[in-house]
Write a protein that holds these residues in place. Structure first.
Motif, mmCIF file in Angstrom:
data_model
loop_
_atom_site.group_PDB
_atom_site.id
_atom_site.type_symbol
_atom_site.label_atom_id
_atom_site.label_comp_id
_atom_site.label_asym_id
_atom_site.label_seq_id
_atom_site.Cartn_x
_atom_site.Cartn_y
_atom_site.Cartn_z
ATOM 1 N N VAL A 1 -56.463 -2.113 12.790
ATOM 2 C CA VAL A 1 -57.487 -1.856 11.783
ATOM 3 C C VAL A 1 -58.849 -2.206 12.378
ATOM 4 O O VAL A 1 -59.033 -3.291 12.940
ATOM 5 N N VAL A 2 -59.799 -1.288 12.256
ATOM 6 C CA VAL A 2 -61.131 -1.504 12.819
ATOM 7 C C VAL A 2 -62.168 -1.821 11.759
ATOM 8 O O VAL A 2 -63.264 -2.302 12.085
ATOM 9 N N TYR A 3 -61.861 -1.573 10.483
ATOM 10 C CA TYR A 3 -62.823 -1.863 9.417
ATOM 11 C C TYR A 3 -62.086 -1.962 8.094
ATOM 12 O O TYR A 3 -61.179 -1.172 7.806
ATOM 13 N N THR A 4 -62.486 -2.949 7.279
ATOM 14 C CA THR A 4 -62.033 -3.032 5.897
ATOM 15 C C THR A 4 -63.209 -3.481 5.040
ATOM 16 O O THR A 4 -63.848 -4.491 5.354
ATOM 17 N N THR B 1 -46.831 7.745 10.539
ATOM 18 C CA THR B 1 -48.163 7.279 10.950
ATOM 19 C C THR B 1 -48.928 6.605 9.818
ATOM 20 O O THR B 1 -49.820 5.797 10.070
ATOM 21 N N THR B 2 -48.586 6.924 8.570
ATOM 22 C CA THR B 2 -49.349 6.379 7.445
ATOM 23 C C THR B 2 -48.742 5.104 6.866
ATOM 24 O O THR B 2 -49.217 4.603 5.841
ATOM 25 N N HIS B 3 -47.728 4.547 7.495
ATOM 26 C CA HIS B 3 -47.019 3.399 6.922
ATOM 27 C C HIS B 3 -47.737 2.055 7.099
ATOM 28 O O HIS B 3 -47.453 1.118 6.350
ATOM 29 N N TRP B 4 -48.616 1.908 8.091
ATOM 30 C CA TRP B 4 -48.953 0.582 8.589
ATOM 31 C C TRP B 4 -50.348 0.090 8.237
ATOM 32 O O TRP B 4 -50.607 -1.112 8.292
ATOM 33 N N THR B 5 -51.266 0.977 7.909
ATOM 34 C CA THR B 5 -52.678 0.598 7.797
ATOM 35 C C THR B 5 -52.937 -0.428 6.706
ATOM 36 O O THR B 5 -53.658 -1.408 6.917
ATOM 37 N N ILE B 6 -52.394 -0.220 5.514
ATOM 38 C CA ILE B 6 -52.675 -1.131 4.404
ATOM 39 C C ILE B 6 -52.159 -2.531 4.721
ATOM 40 O O ILE B 6 -52.864 -3.535 4.547
ATOM 41 N N ALA B 7 -50.917 -2.628 5.179
ATOM 42 C CA ALA B 7 -50.346 -3.940 5.495
ATOM 43 C C ALA B 7 -51.144 -4.635 6.589
ATOM 44 O O ALA B 7 -51.383 -5.857 6.523
ATOM 45 N N ALA B 8 -51.570 -3.880 7.612
ATOM 46 C CA ALA B 8 -52.355 -4.479 8.690
ATOM 47 C C ALA B 8 -53.711 -4.952 8.184
ATOM 48 O O ALA B 8 -54.202 -6.020 8.587
ATOM 49 N N ALA B 9 -54.327 -4.191 7.301
ATOM 50 C CA ALA B 9 -55.639 -4.566 6.773
ATOM 51 C C ALA B 9 -55.588 -5.824 5.924
ATOM 52 O O ALA B 9 -56.550 -6.611 5.877
ATOM 53 N N HIS C 1 -49.015 -15.854 4.562
ATOM 54 C CA HIS C 1 -48.945 -15.627 6.002
ATOM 55 C C HIS C 1 -50.103 -14.727 6.437
ATOM 56 O O HIS C 1 -50.278 -13.643 5.895
ATOM 57 N N VAL C 2 -50.877 -15.194 7.390
ATOM 58 C CA VAL C 2 -52.025 -14.420 7.856
ATOM 59 C C VAL C 2 -51.900 -14.172 9.356
ATOM 60 O O VAL C 2 -51.178 -14.869 10.068
ATOM 61 N N GLY C 3 -52.606 -13.158 9.813
ATOM 62 C CA GLY C 3 -52.596 -12.803 11.219
ATOM 63 C C GLY C 3 -53.674 -11.789 11.500
ATOM 64 O O GLY C 3 -54.431 -11.394 10.600
ATOM 65 N N PRO C 4 -53.781 -11.322 12.731
ATOM 66 C CA PRO C 4 -54.805 -10.327 13.062
ATOM 67 C C PRO C 4 -54.518 -8.997 12.366
ATOM 68 O O PRO C 4 -53.373 -8.708 12.004
ATOM 69 N N PRO C 5 -55.550 -8.158 12.193
ATOM 70 C CA PRO C 5 -55.378 -6.891 11.471
ATOM 71 C C PRO C 5 -54.733 -5.813 12.339
ATOM 72 O O PRO C 5 -55.349 -4.799 12.680
ATOM 73 N N GLU C 6 -53.476 -6.023 12.689
ATOM 74 C CA GLU C 6 -52.765 -5.075 13.530
ATOM 75 C C GLU C 6 -51.278 -5.160 13.242
ATOM 76 O O GLU C 6 -50.761 -6.178 12.781
ATOM 77 N N LEU C 7 -50.587 -4.057 13.515
ATOM 78 C CA LEU C 7 -49.138 -3.992 13.371
ATOM 79 C C LEU C 7 -48.572 -3.149 14.502
ATOM 80 O O LEU C 7 -49.109 -2.071 14.808
ATOM 81 N N PHE C 8 -47.499 -3.631 15.100
ATOM 82 C CA PHE C 8 -46.795 -2.900 16.141
ATOM 83 C C PHE C 8 -45.354 -2.725 15.676
ATOM 84 O O PHE C 8 -44.657 -3.713 15.431
ATOM 85 N N ALA C 9 -44.918 -1.499 15.539
ATOM 86 C CA ALA C 9 -43.588 -1.224 15.002
ATOM 87 C C ALA C 9 -42.863 -0.209 15.874
ATOM 88 O O ALA C 9 -43.437 0.824 16.253
ATOM 89 N N ARG D 1 -53.427 -8.346 6.362
ATOM 90 C CA ARG D 1 -52.892 -9.497 7.109
ATOM 91 C C ARG D 1 -53.887 -10.647 7.270
ATOM 92 O O ARG D 1 -53.503 -11.815 7.129
ATOM 93 N N PRO D 2 -55.161 -10.411 7.579
ATOM 94 C CA PRO D 2 -56.061 -11.547 7.814
ATOM 95 C C PRO D 2 -56.484 -12.280 6.546
ATOM 96 O O PRO D 2 -57.143 -13.319 6.645
ATOM 97 N N HIS D 3 -56.144 -11.769 5.379
ATOM 98 C CA HIS D 3 -56.713 -12.259 4.132
ATOM 99 C C HIS D 3 -55.666 -13.034 3.333
ATOM 100 O O HIS D 3 -54.757 -12.451 2.729
ATOM 101 N N ALA D 4 -55.776 -14.364 3.339
ATOM 102 C CA ALA D 4 -54.840 -15.214 2.600
ATOM 103 C C ALA D 4 -54.895 -14.873 1.116
ATOM 104 O O ALA D 4 -55.964 -14.646 0.550
ATOM 105 N N GLY D 5 -53.732 -14.817 0.508
ATOM 106 C CA GLY D 5 -53.656 -14.495 -0.912
ATOM 107 C C GLY D 5 -53.392 -13.043 -1.201
ATOM 108 O O GLY D 5 -53.248 -12.663 -2.371
ATOM 109 N N TYR D 6 -53.314 -12.214 -0.143
ATOM 110 C CA TYR D 6 -53.065 -10.780 -0.334
ATOM 111 C C TYR D 6 -51.941 -10.345 0.606
ATOM 112 O O TYR D 6 -51.834 -10.811 1.735
#
Length: 291
Positions: A246-249, A195-203, A165-173, A205-210
């Motif tokens: 996420v603004v950069y990975t 505040t530290t829960h979301w960055t890795i998962a959002a980063a 499942h892929v999507g844009p590099p963002e999470l709203f919770a 999201r756009p990358h199939a296989g991860y």
């Protein structure tokens, strides 16, 4: 968090861990949680420890910002000491340097700005994202993130363990807690911890296989740094929207920008998070343990 010998992860336990106790001039201690399925303290918890220590050290002012760097993993089964220096204590602003130490070794270090409030001269707020409210979303309660007394609802079910499942590099919770903590700085601590829960998962999201499901198994992830600015008083018993983009990975790291809104659109806090995403080096004793 799955070890049956451990204390249950609930709101009371989180507050017990973050409501650091005075242990001498400029020293505070956070108790051990005990055995845990993964014996690594979350970065947000260490940042919250420092925020509470600073609030107790200078009670006449409030925390206006906190910036922490996480150098080495801390353990759940031993207490943590927060050491403070106050290089400047003023009527308008005060500066607090914080160090989280365990086993005599530095785990995290940070700089906290305390301030005295003033009436608005001018005021403006970045608009709240147009996302569904919590009542329109289903509860999010995976075993790895279950905390009794805490509700989480994720927009578009975007926190997903399926690497297809892929999507844009963002999470709203959306998050809220069942009971009000007894002090304002503990409301701030609970908000900070998330505040530290979301960055890795959002980063990822756009990358199939991860996906987040691979963290600490086949990829090494963790939080390296966080900066939080506290804009308004917070009530964690009311729904709070964490809007994380996420603004950069790249180069083994990822960077996100986040905001915390009340359900009424009020901006409560803003934050930035730097994370680590790297291949898991199983020959390294610390690989995947920086949080």
């Amino acid at each position: 968090m799955g070890d049956e010998r451990a204390r249950p992860w609930d709101q009371d336990e989180m507050l017990r861990l973050m409501d650091v106790r005075p242990a001498g001039p400029g020293r505070y201690t956070a108790p051990a949680h005990g055995p845990a399925g993964r014996n690594v303290v979350e970065a947000g918890q260490l940042a919250a420890d420092a925020v509470v220590a600073a609030a107790k050290e200078i009670p006449e002012q409030r925390v206006t910002s906190a910036a922490m760097v996480f150098s080495r993993a801390a353990r759940h089964d031993e207490e943590i000491t927060v050491e403070l220096d106050v290089p400047h204590r003023g009527r308008t602003y005060s500066t607090v340097q914080a160090r989280a130490v365990q086993r005599g070794r530095l785990r995290a270090t940070g700089l906290i700005l305390m301030g005295a409030d003033a009436a608005d001269l001018v005021a403006s707020t970045a608009p709240m994202p147009g996302v569904p409210g919590p009542d329109a979303l289903r509860p999010f309660d995976p075993p790895e993130m279950t905390v009794g007394g805490r509700e989480i609802r994720v927009v578009d079910d975007a926190y997903d363990w399926d690497p297809a499942h892929v999507g844009p590099p963002e999470l709203f919770a959306w998050i809220r807690f069942a009971a009000p903590p007894p002090a304002g700085y503990l409301h701030a601590a609970l908000m900070t911890q998330s505040t530290t829960h979301w960055t890795i998962a959002a980063a990822l999201r756009p990358h199939a296989g991860y996906s987040e499901a691979m963290a600490h198994k086949t990829i090494s992830t963790g939080i390296s740094a966080v900066t939080v600015a506290y804009h308004s008083d917070v009530d964690v018993t009311q729904w709070l929207l964490y809007a994380n983009r996420v603004v950069y990975t790249g180069r083994g790291a990822t960077q996100s920008e986040g905001r915390v809104y009340g359900e009424d659109g009020r901006l409560v806090a803003s934050y930035t998070v730097q994370g680590m995403i790297r291949p898991l080096d199983r020959t390294s004793p610390v690989s995947g343990t920086t949080l």
